[in-house]
Scaffold this active site. Structure first.
Site, short mmCIF file in Angstrom:
data_model
loop_
_atom_site.label_atom_id
_atom_site.label_comp_id
_atom_site.label_asym_id
_atom_site.label_seq_id
_atom_site.Cartn_x
_atom_site.Cartn_y
_atom_site.Cartn_z
N HIS A 91 0.80 -1.23 0.00
CA HIS A 91 0.00 0.00 0.00
C HIS A 91 0.83 1.27 0.00
O HIS A 91 0.27 2.35 0.24
CB HIS A 91 -0.91 0.05 1.23
CG HIS A 91 -2.00 -0.97 1.23
ND1 HIS A 91 -3.26 -0.71 0.74
CD2 HIS A 91 -2.02 -2.24 1.66
CE1 HIS A 91 -4.01 -1.79 0.89
NE2 HIS A 91 -3.29 -2.74 1.43
N THR B 212 -8.56 6.71 -1.74
CA THR B 212 -9.92 6.19 -1.85
C THR B 212 -10.91 7.31 -1.58
O THR B 212 -12.05 7.26 -2.03
CB THR B 212 -10.16 5.04 -0.85
OG1 THR B 212 -9.59 5.41 0.41
CG2 THR B 212 -9.53 3.75 -1.33
N LYS C 138 0.92 14.65 0.68
CA LYS C 138 -0.45 14.92 0.25
C LYS C 138 -0.66 16.41 -0.02
O LYS C 138 -1.66 16.82 -0.60
CB LYS C 138 -1.44 14.43 1.30
CG LYS C 138 -1.41 12.90 1.49
CD LYS C 138 -2.40 12.45 2.53
CE LYS C 138 -2.31 10.98 2.88
NZ LYS C 138 -3.04 10.09 1.95
N LYS D 209 -14.70 8.46 -3.19
CA LYS D 209 -15.91 8.83 -2.43
C LYS D 209 -16.44 10.18 -2.87
O LYS D 209 -17.65 10.38 -3.01
CB LYS D 209 -15.60 8.83 -0.92
CG LYS D 209 -15.26 7.44 -0.39
CD LYS D 209 -14.63 7.46 1.00
CE LYS D 209 -13.89 6.15 1.26
NZ LYS D 209 -12.93 6.23 2.37
N LYS E 37 -8.18 14.10 4.51
CA LYS E 37 -7.30 12.93 4.47
C LYS E 37 -6.26 13.13 5.55
O LYS E 37 -6.22 14.21 6.17
CB LYS E 37 -6.62 12.78 3.11
CG LYS E 37 -5.98 14.08 2.59
CD LYS E 37 -5.35 13.92 1.21
CE LYS E 37 -6.32 13.97 0.07
NZ LYS E 37 -6.44 12.73 -0.67
N ARG E 38 -5.42 12.12 5.82
CA ARG E 38 -4.36 12.34 6.79
C ARG E 38 -3.52 13.54 6.37
O ARG E 38 -3.37 13.82 5.18
CB ARG E 38 -3.47 11.09 6.86
CG ARG E 38 -4.14 9.92 7.55
CD ARG E 38 -4.42 10.25 8.98
NE ARG E 38 -3.19 10.29 9.73
CZ ARG E 38 -2.93 9.54 10.80
NH1 ARG E 38 -3.85 8.74 11.28
NH2 ARG E 38 -1.77 9.61 11.42
C1 NBG Z 1 -2.52 3.81 1.98
C2 NBG Z 1 -2.17 4.68 0.79
C3 NBG Z 1 -3.40 5.14 0.05
C4 NBG Z 1 -4.28 3.96 -0.27
C5 NBG Z 1 -4.57 3.16 0.98
C6 NBG Z 1 -5.39 1.93 0.70
C7 NBG Z 1 -1.00 3.11 3.78
C8 NBG Z 1 0.27 2.45 4.13
N1 NBG Z 1 -1.30 3.23 2.50
O1 NBG Z 1 -3.02 5.80 -1.13
O2 NBG Z 1 -1.39 5.77 1.22
O3 NBG Z 1 -5.47 4.39 -0.86
O4 NBG Z 1 -3.37 2.74 1.57
O5 NBG Z 1 -4.79 1.14 -0.28
O6 NBG Z 1 -1.72 3.53 4.67
#
Ligand code: NBG
Length: 836
Positions: A379, A678, A576, A682, A570-571
Site C-alpha cells: 500500500h 480512496t 499529500k 468517495k 485525508k491524513r
Molecule cells: C494507503 C495509501 C493510500 C491507499 C490506501 C489503501 C498506507 C500504508 N497506504 O493511497 O497511502 O489508498 O493505503 O490502499 O496507509
C-alpha cells in the site's frame, strides 16, 4: 426527546418471541427495542439515558444479524463444507465506522426502524449520533479493509477479517489555538453492543525467550521455543452483514489477556505482584493503535502486536480447517489469507513455524502450503513507510522466527545465485536481511517471497512497484505481480451517507446500482436534462447546508452553502500537500487584496484530517491552515468570497457529511507518491469534480469520467523523477514567480503569525531548501488549473452536467469490483450461491 409513560415489555409466547427478535416490521422492531431496553440494559423508558436507548436499539438490530450469522454457520456445517474457501483478511487496521446505520441499511429496515422509534417518541437520527465509532485504523488502509468486508459479505464470499481489538483506537482530535491536540479515544467507554467475546476460542501466544534444539522420539532434529512470556488472545467477534445479503461474515479482533496459569505460577511462589505485572504487560499488547506515518523503528510493542494477532489468526484458521474435516496439507484449499500491507507479514514465518515445529511437517511441504495460502498487498511506495525491524529487536521478541527467516533467506538466496551467478549486489538487494549498516529485517521482502501473489492498489502504483520498489523481485517472478485497483462500498458511501442523491438516482434508474454500480451509467442520459439537473443541484445544496451547520457548530466559522465547497480531507502529510492548497488560498487572498472588485467564484476551503502525534511538520501545517483561516475569515476585504475552515476530528462519521457536500475534491499529492487514494473515489461518487495530479487512482478516475470532466495539473511521475535526477532547485521557482515568492515570504516572515513571526519558518525553509514533494514546481500549474475550476463553477448548468457524468462513470470504483478481481486473480474464492 419526548418520553412516553413506562411500558413494560410484554412477555410473549415462544412463537411470537422468535418473530420479535428477528421480524423486520416496525412492530416487531419496537417490541424488540423495548425488550432489549428492559432485559439487557435493565432500564425502563423513563429512566433510560440516550446511551441506554442506543444500546437497546443496537441489541435489537444485532438480534436480526445473529439469525443470519447462525444460519451461515449452519450452512457451513452442512452442505458446502467440502469445498468452501474462506478469505482471511489479515489487517492490523479496520475502520468500520458506525455500525448501526449501516446495519439498518443492509437489513433493509431503516424506514421501519425510524417508524418504530417515532411511534415510541424517539428520533432515530439522534440515536445514530450516540454511537462511538471504532477508530481502529489510521486512514485509507483501514477503511479499505472495512469496505472490502462489506463487499465480501454482499457478494456472498465467506470471509473472516482478522485484526486487533485496540482498547484505544486513533486519538480524537481537538483544535486548540489552531494546534492539534490529541485526546484518548474512548470507543469502549459506554460498552460495545456489536461484539461477542468468545473466550473458549482463545489462543495462546509466545513472546521472547530462546530456542533449543532437540531430537524427538524418532531421532529427528527439531527446535523448540522456550518463551519468556505467554499471553492469551481472546477473539471478539463482530458480525458484518452485506447489503440485503444472506451471508453475514465475521470481523474477529483479538484482545490480549493474561494467561491464568501463568499468574498462578508466580502466585504459588508468593510473588503476587509479579503475577499482576505479568497481567498488566499482557494487556498492554492490544492497548493502543500506532500511527502509520511516524518513524517507528524501535517500537517493540508494535512488533509484538503484529505477531500477536497474526499468530492467533493463523491458529484459528488451522482450527477451522480441522473443523471442516480438512487435513492441514489442504489449508490453501480452504483459506486464502491476504496480508494487508506488511504489518501482518510475520505470518510467513509463523505459518512455517506452526507447520514445521508444531505439526512436524517437512520444510518443503510447509513452504508450499505457506506460499499457496498467502497473498500480499502493498500500500505504499514511500521508502520511509516500508517496514523494517532492527534484527536484534526482532530476535528479542521472536527468537524462533529469526531462525526461520534466516533459513527462508538462505534457500531463497541460493535460488537467486543460481539465476544470477556471481552477482552479490543483486543478492544483497534481494535479501530479507538488510546489511547495509545496522542489520534489519525487511518485511516487504519477507511478504513478497512468502506469498504466491503480490499486488498494488492502482495501476500506476502497481507499475511503480514493478519498476522500483520490488523491481528485482519482479524480474525473478513476473507472474506473481498483479494490480487490483482499490474501490469503496457504495452502500456506506452513497446510500447511507447521501440519502438525497440515492433516492434521486433510484427514482430514475431503479435500485440495481446499489449492488451493480456500473448501472450508474444510465445517468449519462440525464446529464443534460434541465429538470433532473435542478433536482441534482438541490440535493447538493442540502448536503452543503448540513455540512455548513456542523462546521458552524464545531468551529464557529460560518460558511455560505452557495459558495463552492472546495474540500481536502485525508491524513495530514507533506506528500499529500495540504500546504499547496494553502498556497492557493493565500494567492487568491493576495489577488483580492490588490483588486477588491475582481470577480471570483466565492469559495469555502474545508480541511479535515489528523496528523501523527510525532510528526512535527504535519502538525505545523494544521496550525498554518488555522492561522491563514484566522486572517482570511476576519478580513472585510474578502468577505463573502473566501472562507477557510478546519473541521476537527475527521473520521468515518464526519466523512458521511463531508463527501456528499463537496463541489471540488482536492487530490493533489506529488505524482508517484499516493498509492491509490480512496477519498478521491468517495468524492467523485457523490458528484464532486476532482482537481488532481496524475497520481494513484486519480489517473483511472480521470480515464473513466473523461478528461473534460476532471481538472488536471502538475508534473507526471516521469517528470518528477527526471527533475530530481537532474538536481531539482526549488529556489529557481521562488525567484522566477512573483506571486509564489509573495506567498512564501508571507508564511516565512510571520504575516499569518503576528505573535510569533518565526513560527512557520521551518516549513518555508524546508520548501526553499529541499522541497521533497515539489510544491514549488507544481505551484503555477495548480493555480492556473484552480482558476479554470473557479470559472467553470460560475456556470452552474455546465458544472452540474460534469457532476452528473462523474457519478455516472464511477461504476469501476465499487469495492465489489475490487473483491471480484481478488477472488479471481488471487484467492481463487467463490461466491456462495443461495437459492433465492
Ligand atoms: C494507503 C495509501 C493510500 C491507499 C490506501 C489503501 C498506507 C500504508 N497506504 O493511497 O497511502 O489508498 O493505503 O490502499 O496507509
Amino acid at each position: 426527546m419526548k418520553k412516553r409513560t413506562i411500558r413494560e415489555p410484554q412477555i410473549t409466547q415462544h412463537a411470537r418471541h422468535e418473530h420479535i427478535r428477528t421480524g423486520l416490521n416496525h412492530e416487531a422492531i419496537a417490541q424488540s427495542f423495548l425488550d432489549s431496553l428492559y432485559f439487557i440494559q435493565g432500564r425502563t423508558q423513563s429512566l433510560a439515558t440516550r446511551n441506554d436507548l442506543y444500546m437497546a436499539l443496537a441489541y435489537a438490530v444485532r438480534d436480526r444479524l445473529l439469525s443470519l450469522w447462525l444460519m451461515d454457520a449452519r450452512a457451513l456445517e452442512n452442505d458446502i463444507r467440502a469445498d468452501i474457501k474462506f478469505v482471511s483478511y489479515l489487517s492490523a487496521e479496520f475502520l468500520p465506522g458506525p455500525h448501526l446505520g449501516n446495519n439498518l441499511i443492509n437489513l433493509g429496515i431503516y424506514e421501519e426502524t425510524s417508524k418504530a422509534l417515532r411511534g415510541l417518541g424517539y428520533d432515530l437520527e439522534e440515536l445514530l449520533g450516540q454511537e462511538e465509532e471504532p477508530g481502529l485504523g489510521n486512514g485509507g488502509l483501514g477503511r479499505l479493509a472495512s469496505c472490502f468486508m462489506d463487499s465480501l459479505s454482499t457478494l456472498h464470499v465467506p470471509a473472516i477479517g482478522y485484526g486487533i481489538r485496540y482498547e484505544f483506537g486513533i486519538f480524537d482530535q481537538e483544535i486548540r489555538d489552531g494546534w492539534q491536540v490529541e485526546i484518548t479515544d474512548k470507543w469502549l467507554g459506554f460498552g460495545n453492543p456489536w461484539e461477542i467475546h468468545r473466550p473458549e476460542l482463545s489462543q495462546s501466544v509466545n513472546l521472547g525467550g530462546r530456542t533449543e534444539p532437540y531430537y524427538d522420539e524418532h531421532g529427528k532434529y527439531r527446535v523448540r521455543w522456550l518463551p519468556a512470556k505467554v499471553v492469551k488472545g481472546v477473539p471478539c467477534d463482530t458480525p458484518i452483514l452485506g447489503y440485503k445479503s444472506k451471508i453475514c461474515n465475521t470481523l474477529r479482533l483479538w484482545k490480549a489477556e493474561a494467561i491464568e496459569s501463568f499468574d498462578f505460577k508466580d502466585f504459588n511462589v508468593g510473588d503476587y505482584y509479579a503475577a499482576v505485572n505479568e497481567k498488566v504487560f499482557s494487556e498492554t499488547i492490544t492497548k493502543v493503535l500506532y500511527p502509520n506515518d511516524e518513524p517507528e523503528i524501535g517500537k517493540k510493542l508494535r512488533l509484538a502486536q503484529q505477531y500477536f494477532f497474526v499468530s492467533c489468526s493463523l491458529k484459528d484458521m488451522l482450527r477451522i480447517n480441522r473443523l471442516l474435516g480438512s487435513r492441514i496439507e489442504n489449508l490453501s484449499r480452504h483459506f486464502a489469507a491476504q496480508l494487508n500491507d506488511t504489518h501482518p507479514s510475520v505470518a510467513v514465518a509463523e505459518l512455517m513455524r506452526l507447520l514445521v515445529d508444531e505439526h512436524n511437517m517437512e520444510w518443503e511441504k510447509a513452504w508450499q502450503i505457506t506460499h499457496d495460502t498467502l497473498g500480499y498487498t502493498n500500500h505504499t511506495l514511500l521508502p520511509e513507510a516500508l517496514e523494517k525491524w532492527p534484527l536484534n529487536l526482532f530476535r528479542s521478541i521472536l527468537p524462533r522466527h529469526i531462525e526461520i527467516i534466516y533459513e527462508i533467506n538462505r534457500r531463497f538466496l541460493d535460488e537467486v545465485r543460481l539465476r544470477y551467478p556471481a552477482n552479490d549486489e543483486k543478492a544483497a538487494r534481494l535479501s530479507i536481511i538488510d546489511e547495509t549498516n545496522e542489520k534489519y529485517v525487511r518485511m516487504a521482502h519477507l511478504a513478497t517471497i512468502g506469498s504466491h501473489a503480490v499486488n498494488g492498489v492502482a495501476e500506476l502504483h502497481s507499475e511503480l512497484l514493478k519498476r522500483d520498489v520490488l523491481r528485482d523481485f519482479y524480474e525473478l517472478w513476473p507472474a506473481k505481480f498483479h494490480n487490483i485497483t482499490n474501490g469503496v462500498t457504495p452502500r456506506r458511501w452513497i446510500l447511507l451517507s447521501n440519502p438525497g442523491l440515492s433516492s434521486l438516482i433510484t427514482e430514475k434508474i431503479g435500485e440495481r446500482w446499489i449492488k451493480h454500480l456500473e448501472d450508474l451509467r444510465k445517468l449519462e442520459l440525464l446529464a443534460d436534462d434541465a429538470h433532473f439537473g435542478d433536482k441534482w443541484r438541490l440535493v447538493k445544496r442540502d448536503n452543503k447546508s448540513a455540512l455548513a451547520t456542523i462546521i458552524k457548530e464545531r468551529t464557529g466559522t460560518v460558511i455560505d452553502p452557495d459558495s463552492m465547497f472546495d474540500i481536502q480531507v485525508k491524513r495530514i502529510h507533506e506528500y499529500k500537500r495540504q500546504h499547496l492548497k494553502i498556497f492557493h488560498i493565500i494567492t487568491l487572498y493576495n489577488r483580492i487584496k490588490r483588486d477588491p472588485d475582481m470577480e471570483i467564484a466565492p469559495r469555502s476551503f474545508i480541511f479535515g484530517g489528523k496528523a501523527a502525534p510525532g510528526y512535527f511538520m504535519a502538525k505545523l501545517i494544521i496550525k498554518l491552515i488555522n492561522c491563514v483561516g484566522e486572517v482570511v475569515n476576519n478580513d472585510p476585504d474578502v468577505r463573502g468570497r473566501l472562507k477557510v475552515a478546519f473541521l476537527p476530528d475527521f473520521n468515518v462519521q464526519t466523512g458521511h457529511l463531508v463527501y456528499p457536500a463537496a463541489d471540488l475534491s482536492e487530490q493533489i499529492s506529488t505524482a508517484g507518491k499516493e498509492a491509490s487514494g480512496t477519498g478521491n473515489m468517495k468524492f467523485s461518487m457523490n458528484g464532486a469534480l476532482t482537481i488532481g495530479t496524475l497520481d494513484g487512482a486519480n489517473i483511472e478516475i480521470r480515464q473513466e469520467v473523461g478528461a473534460e470532466n476532471f481538472f488536471l495539473f502538475g508534473l507526471t511521475t516521469e517528470e518528477v523523477f527526471d527533475m530530481k535526477a537532474r538536481g531539482y532547485n526549488p529556489r529557481e521557482y521562488y525567484e522566477s514567480s512573483a506571486s509564489l515568492r509573495e506567498v512564501i515570504d508571507q508564511i516565512n516572515l510571520g504575516y499569518f503569525s503576528k505573535e510569533d513571526k518565526k513560527l512557520f519558518k521551518p516549513l518555508a525553509d524546508s520548501l526553499l531548501d529541499r522541497d521533497e514533494y515539489m510544491l514549488l514546481a507544481d505551484y503555477q500549474s495548480y493555480i492556473d488549473c484552480q482558476d479554470e475550476a473557479g470559472k467553470a463553477f460560475l456556470d452552474g448548468k455546465k458544472w452540474t452536467h460534469m457532476s452528473i457524468l462523474n457519478v455516472a462513470r464511477m461504476g469501476k470504483f465499487s469495492s465489489d469490483r475490487s473483491i471480484r478481481e481478488y477472488c479471481e486473480k488471487i484467492w481463487d474464492a467463490k461466491q456462495i450461491r443461495y437459492d433465492e
